[in-house]
Design a protein around this motif. Structure first.
Motif, PDB file in Angstrom:
ATOM      1  N   MET A   1       1.083   4.377  -9.452  1.00 40.62           N
ATOM      2  CA  MET A   1      -0.373   4.359  -9.533  1.00 40.62           C
ATOM      3  C   MET A   1      -1.000   5.274  -8.485  1.00 40.62           C
ATOM      4  SD  MET A   1      -0.521   2.654 -12.196  1.00 40.62           S
ATOM      5  CE  MET A   1      -2.254   3.067 -12.343  1.00 40.62           C
ATOM      6  N   ALA A   2      -0.398   5.356  -7.302  1.00 43.04           N
ATOM      7  CA  ALA A   2      -0.891   6.306  -6.309  1.00 43.04           C
ATOM      8  C   ALA A   2      -0.715   7.734  -6.803  1.00 43.04           C
ATOM      9  CB  ALA A   2      -0.160   6.112  -4.981  1.00 43.04           C
ATOM     10  N   SER A   3       0.379   7.973  -7.510  1.00 44.75           N
ATOM     11  CA  SER A   3       0.643   9.304  -8.055  1.00 44.75           C
ATOM     12  C   SER A   3      -0.354   9.668  -9.149  1.00 44.75           C
ATOM     13  CB  SER A   3       2.075   9.376  -8.584  1.00 44.75           C
ATOM     14  OG  SER A   3       2.372  10.664  -9.070  1.00 44.75           O
ATOM     15  N   ILE A   4      -0.792   8.669  -9.927  1.00 47.47           N
ATOM     16  CA  ILE A   4      -1.815   8.922 -10.941  1.00 47.47           C
ATOM     17  C   ILE A   4      -3.101   9.411 -10.264  1.00 47.47           C
ATOM     18  CG2 ILE A   4      -3.398   7.742 -12.526  1.00 47.47           C
ATOM     19  CD1 ILE A   4      -1.031   6.173 -13.587  1.00 47.47           C
ATOM     20  N   ALA A   5      -3.510   8.720  -9.213  1.00 45.07           N
ATOM     21  CA  ALA A   5      -4.709   9.146  -8.481  1.00 45.07           C
ATOM     22  C   ALA A   5      -4.527  10.543  -7.902  1.00 45.07           C
ATOM     23  CB  ALA A   5      -5.024   8.147  -7.376  1.00 45.07           C
ATOM     24  N   ALA A   6      -3.341  10.823  -7.379  1.00 46.14           N
ATOM     25  CA  ALA A   6      -3.068  12.141  -6.790  1.00 46.14           C
ATOM     26  C   ALA A   6      -3.133  13.235  -7.847  1.00 46.14           C
ATOM     27  CB  ALA A   6      -1.692  12.133  -6.124  1.00 46.14           C
TER      28      ALA A   6
ATOM     29  N   TRP B   1      -3.893   7.070  -2.912  1.00 41.86           N
ATOM     30  CA  TRP B   1      -3.360   5.785  -2.467  1.00 41.86           C
ATOM     31  C   TRP B   1      -3.448   4.735  -3.578  1.00 41.86           C
ATOM     32  CZ3 TRP B   1      -7.472   2.599  -3.114  1.00 41.86           C
ATOM     33  CH2 TRP B   1      -8.747   3.179  -3.034  1.00 41.86           C
ATOM     34  N   ALA B   2      -2.703   3.663  -3.365  1.00 45.40           N
ATOM     35  CA  ALA B   2      -2.748   2.506  -4.261  1.00 45.40           C
ATOM     36  C   ALA B   2      -2.582   1.252  -3.425  1.00 45.40           C
ATOM     37  CB  ALA B   2      -1.654   2.582  -5.320  1.00 45.40           C
ATOM     38  N   VAL B   3      -3.345   0.227  -3.772  1.00 45.19           N
ATOM     39  CA  VAL B   3      -3.258  -1.091  -3.134  1.00 45.19           C
ATOM     40  C   VAL B   3      -2.914  -2.109  -4.211  1.00 45.19           C
ATOM     41  CG1 VAL B   3      -4.528  -2.917  -1.954  1.00 45.19           C
ATOM     42  CG2 VAL B   3      -4.922  -0.519  -1.335  1.00 45.19           C
ATOM     43  N   LEU B   4      -1.934  -2.958  -3.938  1.00 47.40           N
ATOM     44  CA  LEU B   4      -1.557  -4.040  -4.843  1.00 47.40           C
ATOM     45  C   LEU B   4      -1.498  -5.352  -4.080  1.00 47.40           C
ATOM     46  CD1 LEU B   4      -0.270  -5.326  -7.457  1.00 47.40           C
ATOM     47  CD2 LEU B   4       1.933  -4.766  -6.425  1.00 47.40           C
ATOM     48  N   LEU B   5      -2.115  -6.394  -4.642  1.00 46.06           N
ATOM     49  CA  LEU B   5      -1.968  -7.761  -4.145  1.00 46.06           C
ATOM     50  C   LEU B   5      -1.355  -8.583  -5.274  1.00 46.06           C
ATOM     51  CD1 LEU B   5      -5.456  -8.371  -2.457  1.00 46.06           C
ATOM     52  CD2 LEU B   5      -3.444  -7.249  -1.504  1.00 46.06           C
ATOM     53  N   GLU B   6      -0.100  -9.015  -5.095  1.00 45.40           N
ATOM     54  CA  GLU B   6       0.551  -9.841  -6.112  1.00 45.40           C
ATOM     55  C   GLU B   6      -0.157 -11.190  -6.202  1.00 45.40           C
ATOM     56  OE1 GLU B   6       4.701 -10.537  -5.799  1.00 45.40           O
ATOM     57  OE2 GLU B   6       5.213  -8.428  -5.495  1.00 45.40           O
TER      58      GLU B   6
ATOM     59  N   ILE C   1      -6.810   1.806  -6.872  1.00 45.24           N
ATOM     60  CA  ILE C   1      -6.185   3.100  -6.619  1.00 45.24           C
ATOM     61  C   ILE C   1      -7.292   4.117  -6.371  1.00 45.24           C
ATOM     62  CG2 ILE C   1      -4.243   2.522  -8.102  1.00 45.24           C
ATOM     63  CD1 ILE C   1      -5.351   4.540 -10.160  1.00 45.24           C
ATOM     64  N   GLY C   2      -6.943   5.231  -5.738  1.00 44.09           N
ATOM     65  CA  GLY C   2      -7.950   6.245  -5.520  1.00 44.09           C
ATOM     66  C   GLY C   2      -7.461   7.397  -4.678  1.00 44.09           C
ATOM     67  N   TYR C   3      -8.407   8.244  -4.301  1.00 45.23           N
ATOM     68  CA  TYR C   3      -8.099   9.372  -3.427  1.00 45.23           C
ATOM     69  C   TYR C   3      -9.352   9.721  -2.629  1.00 45.23           C
ATOM     70  CZ  TYR C   3     -10.463  12.426  -6.828  1.00 45.23           C
ATOM     71  OH  TYR C   3     -11.394  13.002  -7.659  1.00 45.23           O
ATOM     72  N   GLN C   4      -9.141  10.456  -1.554  1.00 41.93           N
ATOM     73  CA  GLN C   4     -10.244  10.907  -0.721  1.00 41.93           C
ATOM     74  C   GLN C   4     -10.636  12.322  -1.130  1.00 41.93           C
ATOM     75  OE1 GLN C   4     -10.798   7.852   0.102  1.00 41.93           O
ATOM     76  NE2 GLN C   4     -11.520   8.469   2.152  1.00 41.93           N
ATOM     77  N   GLY C   5     -11.911  12.490  -1.460  1.00 43.61           N
ATOM     78  CA  GLY C   5     -12.367  13.814  -1.858  1.00 43.61           C
ATOM     79  C   GLY C   5     -12.361  14.803  -0.725  1.00 43.61           C
ATOM     80  N   ALA C   6     -12.470  14.306   0.516  1.00 42.27           N
ATOM     81  CA  ALA C   6     -12.578  15.187   1.672  1.00 42.27           C
ATOM     82  C   ALA C   6     -11.272  15.374   2.427  1.00 42.27           C
ATOM     83  CB  ALA C   6     -13.642  14.632   2.626  1.00 42.27           C
TER      84      ALA C   6
ATOM     85  N   ILE D   1       0.858  -1.177   0.000  1.00 46.29           N
ATOM     86  CA  ILE D   1       0.000   0.000   0.000  1.00 46.29           C
ATOM     87  C   ILE D   1       0.894   1.226   0.000  1.00 46.29           C
ATOM     88  CG2 ILE D   1      -1.689   1.376   1.269  1.00 46.29           C
ATOM     89  CD1 ILE D   1      -2.847  -1.151   2.412  1.00 46.29           C
ATOM     90  N   VAL D   2       0.594   2.166  -0.876  1.00 49.45           N
ATOM     91  CA  VAL D   2       1.294   3.455  -0.913  1.00 49.45           C
ATOM     92  C   VAL D   2       0.264   4.558  -0.742  1.00 49.45           C
ATOM     93  CG1 VAL D   2       2.666   5.049  -2.317  1.00 49.45           C
ATOM     94  CG2 VAL D   2       3.105   2.603  -2.445  1.00 49.45           C
TER      95      VAL D   2
END
Length: 497
Positions: A375-380, A470-475, A460-465, A221-222
């Motif tokens: 991927m977390a940066s893409i969401a950001a 963030w990004a979650v990966l499960l290999e 992946i995603g972000y909080q609107g509030a 998780i990042v």
């Protein structure tokens, strides 16, 4: 007496020449002697060894005692001198050195060796609050004998943390099995290291680490701050390899954020009709949706994005040039060299080389690769509207990478709405009831050559509030929505407590 002196002189000469195996050949236990001498020479790494043999004294029939003085030039510890002694015995007409650990150094006992210990006061890797960072795959490890950083930030910033330059060392007696120092043999005045401060938020890091508890596959998780790119968390399970920042994976459908960007820039609108059949065929290659779902007639671009319809995006490749995905990715910083303050993998979106290559790339397959950090940066970037290069150790960053193009404000706004719909009415419904207005995209990325293919699970995603992306990966972890989704939900729930 002369006959007894010869094997000892040969033993000491080979030792002084740093030839452990040859020296051991003059002893009564060559394997044990070679093992201990090799350990000592490996640990101390002397640049020069001088041994002066003293006069022998007969102890009885067939036994002569010889004192000798050893001087080793040991890097970091200087010239180290000690006195020792050996018995030379007549065994069936052949004189041999009677070997035991104290022959090498009088303080040595069986199971021990000589080693070096840093005498510098080593500083800590810190989190954003100034406390010791609790994230071992991120901080890395320190060799218990040498005191030198061997991985992670401990290795990258070893000079700073240890006091810099050639660290002062002390020769010690150490346990061979554990490496633990047992006794100091030489004094040394050490230096004082300086701490290295990171951007890790201990609350966010703890929430991420707890969310991975119980996950049975390799996972990461990042989390980053969309306003400035500061890395707030980088959690890995298990520890060791820092897959959160360095891992290289096909992103699968989370990459549809970039593909959607290219299509929106080309004139596509969220409400445009977008057919989603079960299958799409490209030059004999069949693409399908997860579990071969299809969407009803009248579905829109927002619908196919929210439900993660592969076939629509594959068929939409005709709306894209061979360079459009690469160009859209540049607005998210992909393709550049990021100066983060630690080793990272910064993603790759090559120019398409064939129709099949482009088709697979639209859904984050083929040669498209990314790390969880990317991927977390893409969401950001979607949330902030501007790419801010991620940063972990601000004081070490010399020049942040700047994206060669910017995200169109209208496109960014439409992406935000589509990501929110993915949570409220799409494949990221695992986050639907959480506070904080989560926006997200799921991804299930195929890898390997097995049939059916194995898959990585992404979300992946972000909080609107709040200021969190963030990004979650499960290999090899199954499905983005069904498997990565609950992990993301636990992470966000932990933060909401």
């Amino acid at each position: 007496m002369a006959a007894a002196r010869e094997p000892l002189a040969a033993f000491l000469g080979a030792w002084a020449g740093h030839d452990a195996r040859k020296a051991a050949g003059y002893t009564d236990t060559p394997d044990g002697a070679a093992s201990l001498l090799t350990s000592v020479l490996t640990n101390l790494k002397p640049s020069k060894t001088t041994i002066v043999q003293g006069e022998g004294a007969r102890k009885g029939e067939g036994e002569v005692h010889f004192p000798f003085t050893v001087t080793m030039a040991v890097p970091g510890a200087g010239d180290v001198t000690w006195r020792s002694a050996a018995q030379v015995v007549d065994s069936s007409g052949t004189w041999k050195v009677e070997f035991a650990s104290p022959v090498i150094h009088p303080e040595l006992k069986p199971g021990q060796t000589l080693a070096l210990k840093s005498m510098n006061t080593r500083a800590k890797v810190l989190d954003s609050q100034g406390d010791p960072l609790r994230a071992e795959s991120l901080t890395g490890t320190v060799d218990p004998v040498s005191g030198k950083g061997t991985s992670g930030l401990e290795a990258r910033y070893d000079d700073i943390l240890s006091g810099g330059g050639a660290a002062a060392k002390s020769v010690v007696v150490a346990d061979r099995q554990s490496g633990r120092a047992v006794k100091d043999l030489t004094p040394a005045a050490g230096g004082k290291g300086r701490p290295v401060r990171t951007t890790i938020d201990p609350r966010v890091q703890a929430a991420a680490a707890e969310a991975l508890t119980g996950v049975e596959v390799n996972a990461a998780i990042v989390a980053i701050d969309p306003r400035n790119g500061r890395v707030l968390a980088a959690a890995n399970r298990p520890g060791g390899f820092n897959r959160a920042l360095e891992g290289r994976y096909p992103p699968g459908s989370v990459f549809k954020v970039v593909t959607a960007t290219a299509l929106l820039e080309g004139g596509m609108k969220p409400g445009d009709l977008a057919p989603c059949p079960k299958f799409a065929r490209v030059d004999g290659q069949r693409f399908e949706n997860q579990k071969q779902f299809e969407l009803p007639a009248g579905s829109t671009f927002t619908d196919v994005f929210a439900q993660s319809c592969n076939t629509y995006f594959v068929n939409a490749r005709d709306r894209l040039s061979d360079t459009d995905l690469r160009d859209a990715a540049q607005a998210f910083g992909i393709g550049g060299s990021w100066d983060v303050g630690t080793t990272t993998y910064d993603g790759s979106v090559p120019v398409s080389t064939s129709d099949n290559d482009k088709a697979a790339a639209t859904i984050g397959q083929a040669r498209v690769q990314a790390s969880p950090l990317v991927m977390a940066s893409i969401a950001a970037t979607v949330k902030s509207g501007t790419f801010h290069q991620p940063v972990l150790v601000p004081d070490a960053v010399k020049k942040r990478y700047r994206a060669p193009k910017t995200l169109d404000p209208e496109v960014a706004g439409r992406l935000r709405a589509m990501l929110r719909t993915t949570v409220t009415a799409g494949s990221a419904r695992a986050l639907k009831d959480l506070p904080g207005q989560p926006h997200a995209k799921t991804g299930t990325a195929e890898f390997g050559s097995e049939a059916p293919p194995r898959t990585h699970a992404w979300m992946i995603g972000y909080q609107g509030a709040s200021d969190l992306a963030w990004a979650v990966l499960l290999e090899d972890g199954g499905s983005g929505g069904a498997d990565a989704g609950p992990v993301a939900a636990r992470f966000l729930s932990n933060l909401a407590r």
